[in-house]
Write a protein that holds these residues in place. Structure first.
Motif, PDB file in Angstrom:
ATOM      1  N   HIS A 142       0.829  -1.211   0.000  1.00 39.62           N
ATOM      2  CA  HIS A 142       0.000   0.000   0.000  1.00 39.62           C
ATOM      3  C   HIS A 142       0.861   1.257   0.000  1.00 39.62           C
ATOM      4  O   HIS A 142       0.487   2.275   0.563  1.00 39.62           O
ATOM      5  CB  HIS A 142      -0.973  -0.003   1.185  1.00 39.62           C
ATOM      6  N   MET A 143       2.014   1.169  -0.660  1.00 40.28           N
ATOM      7  CA  MET A 143       2.914   2.322  -0.702  1.00 40.28           C
ATOM      8  C   MET A 143       2.400   3.416  -1.647  1.00 40.28           C
ATOM      9  O   MET A 143       2.646   4.589  -1.431  1.00 40.28           O
ATOM     10  CB  MET A 143       4.323   1.880  -1.119  1.00 40.28           C
ATOM     11  N   GLU A 144       1.694   3.013  -2.684  1.00 45.07           N
ATOM     12  CA  GLU A 144       1.128   3.963  -3.649  1.00 45.07           C
ATOM     13  C   GLU A 144      -0.390   4.004  -3.468  1.00 45.07           C
ATOM     14  O   GLU A 144      -0.998   3.005  -3.083  1.00 45.07           O
ATOM     15  CB  GLU A 144       1.467   3.522  -5.078  1.00 45.07           C
ATOM     16  N   PRO A 145      -1.022   5.134  -3.772  1.00 47.86           N
ATOM     17  CA  PRO A 145      -2.469   5.244  -3.579  1.00 47.86           C
ATOM     18  C   PRO A 145      -3.284   4.164  -4.292  1.00 47.86           C
ATOM     19  O   PRO A 145      -4.251   3.645  -3.726  1.00 47.86           O
ATOM     20  CB  PRO A 145      -2.809   6.633  -4.137  1.00 47.86           C
ATOM     21  N   ASP A 146      -2.896   3.789  -5.503  1.00 42.89           N
ATOM     22  CA  ASP A 146      -3.659   2.762  -6.217  1.00 42.89           C
ATOM     23  C   ASP A 146      -3.492   1.398  -5.554  1.00 42.89           C
ATOM     24  O   ASP A 146      -4.441   0.616  -5.482  1.00 42.89           O
ATOM     25  CB  ASP A 146      -3.279   2.711  -7.704  1.00 42.89           C
ATOM     26  N   GLU A 147      -2.294   1.110  -5.026  1.00 44.09           N
ATOM     27  CA  GLU A 147      -2.070  -0.141  -4.293  1.00 44.09           C
ATOM     28  C   GLU A 147      -2.905  -0.157  -3.012  1.00 44.09           C
ATOM     29  O   GLU A 147      -3.498  -1.182  -2.665  1.00 44.09           O
ATOM     30  CB  GLU A 147      -0.598  -0.303  -3.917  1.00 44.09           C
ATOM     31  N   ALA A 148      -2.918   0.971  -2.316  1.00 42.04           N
ATOM     32  CA  ALA A 148      -3.691   1.076  -1.068  1.00 42.04           C
ATOM     33  C   ALA A 148      -5.177   0.853  -1.334  1.00 42.04           C
ATOM     34  O   ALA A 148      -5.859   0.161  -0.568  1.00 42.04           O
ATOM     35  CB  ALA A 148      -3.459   2.435  -0.412  1.00 42.04           C
ATOM     36  N   ALA A 149      -5.682   1.403  -2.426  1.00 40.41           N
ATOM     37  CA  ALA A 149      -7.097   1.242  -2.769  1.00 40.41           C
ATOM     38  C   ALA A 149      -7.431  -0.223  -3.023  1.00 40.41           C
ATOM     39  O   ALA A 149      -8.482  -0.720  -2.588  1.00 40.41           O
ATOM     40  CB  ALA A 149      -7.450   2.090  -3.989  1.00 40.41           C
ATOM     41  N   VAL A 150      -6.536  -0.946  -3.691  1.00 33.65           N
ATOM     42  CA  VAL A 150      -6.753  -2.372  -3.957  1.00 33.65           C
ATOM     43  C   VAL A 150      -6.796  -3.138  -2.642  1.00 33.65           C
ATOM     44  O   VAL A 150      -7.701  -3.950  -2.409  1.00 33.65           O
ATOM     45  CB  VAL A 150      -5.653  -2.941  -4.889  1.00 33.65           C
ATOM     46  N   MET A 151      -5.823  -2.873  -1.760  1.00 30.46           N
ATOM     47  CA  MET A 151      -5.803  -3.576  -0.472  1.00 30.46           C
ATOM     48  C   MET A 151      -7.047  -3.271   0.353  1.00 30.46           C
ATOM     49  O   MET A 151      -7.637  -4.169   0.948  1.00 30.46           O
ATOM     50  CB  MET A 151      -4.545  -3.220   0.328  1.00 30.46           C
ATOM     51  N   GLU A 152      -7.433  -2.005   0.403  1.00 28.31           N
ATOM     52  CA  GLU A 152      -8.603  -1.619   1.191  1.00 28.31           C
ATOM     53  C   GLU A 152      -9.860  -2.328   0.695  1.00 28.31           C
ATOM     54  O   GLU A 152     -10.662  -2.824   1.491  1.00 28.31           O
ATOM     55  CB  GLU A 152      -8.793  -0.101   1.154  1.00 28.31           C
ATOM     56  N   GLU A 153     -10.028  -2.396  -0.614  1.00 30.41           N
ATOM     57  CA  GLU A 153     -11.197  -3.066  -1.184  1.00 30.41           C
ATOM     58  C   GLU A 153     -11.186  -4.557  -0.851  1.00 30.41           C
ATOM     59  O   GLU A 153     -12.203  -5.122  -0.449  1.00 30.41           O
ATOM     60  CB  GLU A 153     -11.240  -2.865  -2.694  1.00 30.41           C
ATOM     61  N   LYS A 154     -10.045  -5.200  -0.979  1.00 37.17           N
ATOM     62  CA  LYS A 154      -9.926  -6.628  -0.694  1.00 37.17           C
ATOM     63  C   LYS A 154     -10.159  -6.919   0.787  1.00 37.17           C
ATOM     64  O   LYS A 154     -10.852  -7.881   1.134  1.00 37.17           O
ATOM     65  CB  LYS A 154      -8.563  -7.155  -1.141  1.00 37.17           C
ATOM     66  N   GLN A 155      -9.605  -6.094   1.669  1.00 34.76           N
ATOM     67  CA  GLN A 155      -9.816  -6.270   3.111  1.00 34.76           C
ATOM     68  C   GLN A 155     -11.296  -6.171   3.445  1.00 34.76           C
ATOM     69  O   GLN A 155     -11.839  -7.004   4.177  1.00 34.76           O
ATOM     70  CB  GLN A 155      -9.059  -5.185   3.898  1.00 34.76           C
ATOM     71  N   GLU A 156     -11.935  -5.149   2.913  1.00 37.09           N
ATOM     72  CA  GLU A 156     -13.344  -4.918   3.220  1.00 37.09           C
ATOM     73  C   GLU A 156     -14.216  -6.057   2.707  1.00 37.09           C
ATOM     74  O   GLU A 156     -15.135  -6.500   3.401  1.00 37.09           O
ATOM     75  CB  GLU A 156     -13.804  -3.578   2.643  1.00 37.09           C
TER      76      GLU A 156
END
Length: 167
Positions: A142-156
């Motif tokens: 989640h170092m880049e905003p697009d990576e963070a968005a992917v992780m957040e969606e998957k976690q949720e």
């Protein structure tokens, strides 16, 4: 799945630590279409314990909420082919035959304080940290905003699937 749990601070919550961790880890692996059975380790520690580990392995001398130590190197997040190919011998436990997936370290104090801070249960916070860490073990970052968005969606999605929602 084999899940080794070491609760070095004898943390106690209103939920079963091992059962919850295993349930969340299995849901993440299923959502990522992980093709093999794995073994994981989970260490429950406190501010000082995680600070020492963070300092030793990341050269950051401060406590944090969770640390993840993946055992597989990924070219692409969620692409498990490396563990099936050239890395297989290095990441397979010769006794169990399972893939040694990685290690998770959770700070008991942060589970409690962040649950209060975010206004949800300790179960939700613990499950979130397991899901977050498991995604790191699957190669996500989640170092880049697009990576963070992917992780957040998957976690949720995983937490919603397990019905571990914000209270």
């Amino acid at each position: 799945m084999i899940f080794f749990v070491d609760n070095e601070v004898e943390a106690s919550f209103s939920f079963d630590i091992e059962e919850t961790a295993k349930k969340v880890a299995e849901a993440v692996l299923e959502s990522e279409n992980c093709p093999f059975d794995v073994q994981l380790s989970l260490l429950i520690t406190d501010d000082e314990g995680i600070r020492q580990i963070n300092s030793e392995f990341r050269e950051i001398d401060s406590p944090t909420d969770v640390l993840s130590f993946p055992n597989i190197s990924y070219e692409t997040p969620g692409d498990f082919s490396a563990a099936l190919g050239e890395q297989k011998i290095d990441v397979t436990d010769p006794e169990s035959g399972l893939i040694v997936f990685g290690d998770i370290v959770i700070n008991e104090n942060r589970v409690r304080s962040q649950a209060k801070e975010f206004g949800h249960s300790e179960l939700r916070e613990f499950a979130f940290l397991i899901a977050h860490s498991m995604l790191h073990l699957c190669g996500y970052d989640h170092m880049e905003p697009d990576e963070a968005a992917v992780m957040e969606e998957k976690q949720e999605k995983v937490l919603q699937f397990l019905n571990i929602t914000r209270d």
